[in-house]
Design a protein around this motif. Sequence first.
Motif, PDB file in Angstrom:
ATOM      1  N   GLY A   1     -48.364  -3.637  92.476  1.00 41.27           N
ATOM      2  CA  GLY A   1     -48.202  -2.803  93.483  1.00 41.27           C
ATOM      3  C   GLY A   1     -46.908  -3.350  93.650  1.00 41.27           C
ATOM      4  O   GLY A   1     -46.016  -2.813  94.375  1.00 41.27           O
TER       5      GLY A   1
ATOM      6  N   ASP B   1     -52.819   1.582  87.155  1.00 41.29           N
ATOM      7  CA  ASP B   1     -51.761   2.569  87.613  1.00 41.29           C
ATOM      8  C   ASP B   1     -51.736   4.098  87.694  1.00 41.29           C
ATOM      9  O   ASP B   1     -51.197   4.374  86.127  1.00 41.29           O
ATOM     10  CB  ASP B   1     -49.728   2.261  87.920  1.00 41.29           C
ATOM     11  CG  ASP B   1     -49.178   2.951  88.728  1.00 41.29           C
ATOM     12  OD1 ASP B   1     -49.905   3.366  89.695  1.00 41.29           O
ATOM     13  OD2 ASP B   1     -48.274   2.666  87.926  1.00 41.29           O
TER      14      ASP B   1
ATOM     15  N   THR C   1     -44.632  -6.893  87.024  1.00 42.73           N
ATOM     16  CA  THR C   1     -44.787  -6.548  85.687  1.00 42.73           C
ATOM     17  C   THR C   1     -42.906  -6.255  85.235  1.00 42.73           C
ATOM     18  O   THR C   1     -42.195  -7.682  84.524  1.00 42.73           O
ATOM     19  CB  THR C   1     -45.194  -5.602  85.201  1.00 42.73           C
ATOM     20  OG1 THR C   1     -46.540  -5.446  86.086  1.00 42.73           O
ATOM     21  CG2 THR C   1     -45.659  -5.381  84.242  1.00 42.73           C
TER      22      THR C   1
HETATM   23  P1  AMP Z   1     -46.618  -3.336  89.359  1.00 40.87           P
HETATM   24  O1  AMP Z   1     -46.264  -4.011  90.889  1.00 40.87           O
HETATM   25  O2  AMP Z   1     -45.845  -4.179  88.212  1.00 40.87           O
HETATM   26  O3  AMP Z   1     -47.723  -3.018  88.404  1.00 40.87           O
HETATM   27  O4  AMP Z   1     -45.517  -2.172  89.943  1.00 40.87           O
HETATM   28  C1  AMP Z   1     -46.648  -1.068  89.809  1.00 40.87           C
HETATM   29  C2  AMP Z   1     -45.773  -0.081  89.921  1.00 40.87           C
HETATM   30  O5  AMP Z   1     -44.550   0.305  90.771  1.00 40.87           O
HETATM   31  C3  AMP Z   1     -45.569   0.596  88.747  1.00 40.87           C
HETATM   32  O6  AMP Z   1     -45.707   1.953  89.143  1.00 40.87           O
HETATM   33  C4  AMP Z   1     -44.123   0.319  88.395  1.00 40.87           C
HETATM   34  O7  AMP Z   1     -43.438   1.055  87.350  1.00 40.87           O
HETATM   35  C5  AMP Z   1     -43.352   0.312  89.669  1.00 40.87           C
HETATM   36  N1  AMP Z   1     -41.907  -0.045  89.830  1.00 40.87           N
HETATM   37  C6  AMP Z   1     -42.090  -1.482  90.076  1.00 40.87           C
HETATM   38  N2  AMP Z   1     -40.777  -2.026  90.010  1.00 40.87           N
HETATM   39  C7  AMP Z   1     -39.818  -0.461  90.781  1.00 40.87           C
HETATM   40  C8  AMP Z   1     -38.969  -0.596  90.910  1.00 40.87           C
HETATM   41  N3  AMP Z   1     -38.325  -0.864  90.959  1.00 40.87           N
HETATM   42  N4  AMP Z   1     -38.491   1.177  91.019  1.00 40.87           N
HETATM   43  C9  AMP Z   1     -38.919   2.264  90.763  1.00 40.87           C
HETATM   44  N5  AMP Z   1     -40.233   1.443  90.973  1.00 40.87           N
HETATM   45  C10 AMP Z   1     -40.824   0.454  90.316  1.00 40.87           C
END
Ligand code: AMP
Length: 416
Positions: free
Chosen positions: A50, A311, A54
Amino acid sequence: MDLKFKDFKLDEKIFEGLDAMGFEKPTPIQQKAIPLILEGKDLIGIAQTGTGKTAAYLLPVMSLLLSNPRAENQIGALIIAPTRELALQIDTAFQGFAYFAGLSSAAIYGGGDGAGFDVQKKALTSGTDVIIATPGKLISHLNLGYVKVQQLHTLILDEADKMLDMGFMDDINKIISALPKKRQTLLFSATMPPRIRELSAQVLHEPEQINIAISQPAAGIFQGAFMVYDMQKVKLIKHLLQSKPLKSVIVFCSKKTEVKEIEKELQGLSLKVQSMHSDLEQTERENVMNNFRNRTTNVLVATDIVSRGIDIDGIELVINYNLPSDAEDYIHRIGRTARGSSTGVAFTFVNPKELGNFHKIESLIEREIKKIQLPESLGEGPAYISIEDYKKMPRSGPSRHSKGGNKGRPQRNNKK
Ligand code: AMP
């Protein structure tokens, strides 16, 4: 300073992917991690799902792969993740970013058939840029001796704490012993228990460390708790699901036996219900998740397999049928609702034996979860005991007197 992605020395092709994904501003972990990874440093990232972790490692790793040539049949980067679901999700994120970069990936996980094994073998021997694997399956391939990791550039251990909790320590050590010593290693973990420190000391070289403070539940989540006896739980869940029209609900249970029981109990309602647990075959799991994603299924009854990293937009309600054993999993579970800027509701069922764990959760999130009265039709539930009173109680645990001074009422046996 208000950093933008364009401020990083990422390959031009990566910017095209970012534009396509609609990412404009890097999240805090991305701001810190991307420059360090691009410099070639080893990294410990204490961050949860979140936070954007990633992309924090995928983007710079992809950029490094574009600028570091290697022999055609070799794997460029290896990502190890605890579950198939997470591996698939990382792969999906990769596909989005990599579209314009022309980089290839493959997810390697168990549960498939023989044909799947051959496809995986091909990916591991024909020069795939990024392999995303669960530990056990990767070991099966490594044992057969053909995996081309001699020129591996980067190893990423994602959700390392979860992998150790799941008993993958030996597998991880085995995998690492098959990799070249000269490589970049990135380790991401939601927590930093001593075992993760030890692992980091063994596998990372002079790592930088980034801590992204424990992400509290999103402000858009209404958090409520019901004090219940176990025998009231099924009625309560049916009541909650029937009270208003719902399209997308996750019910978390700690054990798969409970998941199966609850799925059966809910079959009679007008909602479409499916369950998710580790007994399902890989194709079944994918079908269940797809059905839930596209709202063919309204209620997903699941173990903590889906509490992290999954997600899906628009989940309206999360029900904790019982408390997770680990307080942080509560944050992961309820974080499935109110993704992005939306709102959602999380209800937690607490039986008298779970009060101690419930207080731990309230301490972790530094706020009280609203206690909600049971509907009258369910009869009285156990009394809520505040953390102060709970601490004063004898060690045998809370009494089971109900609220409202019904002293004459027989106490219920709360055994499972
Ligand atoms: P994660 O913590 O990698 O699971 O990411 C959580 C969510 O945030 C995922 O849906 C990503 O696509 C989104 N996300 C990650 N980085 C960004 C960013 N810089 N801008 C917008 N959305 C993001």
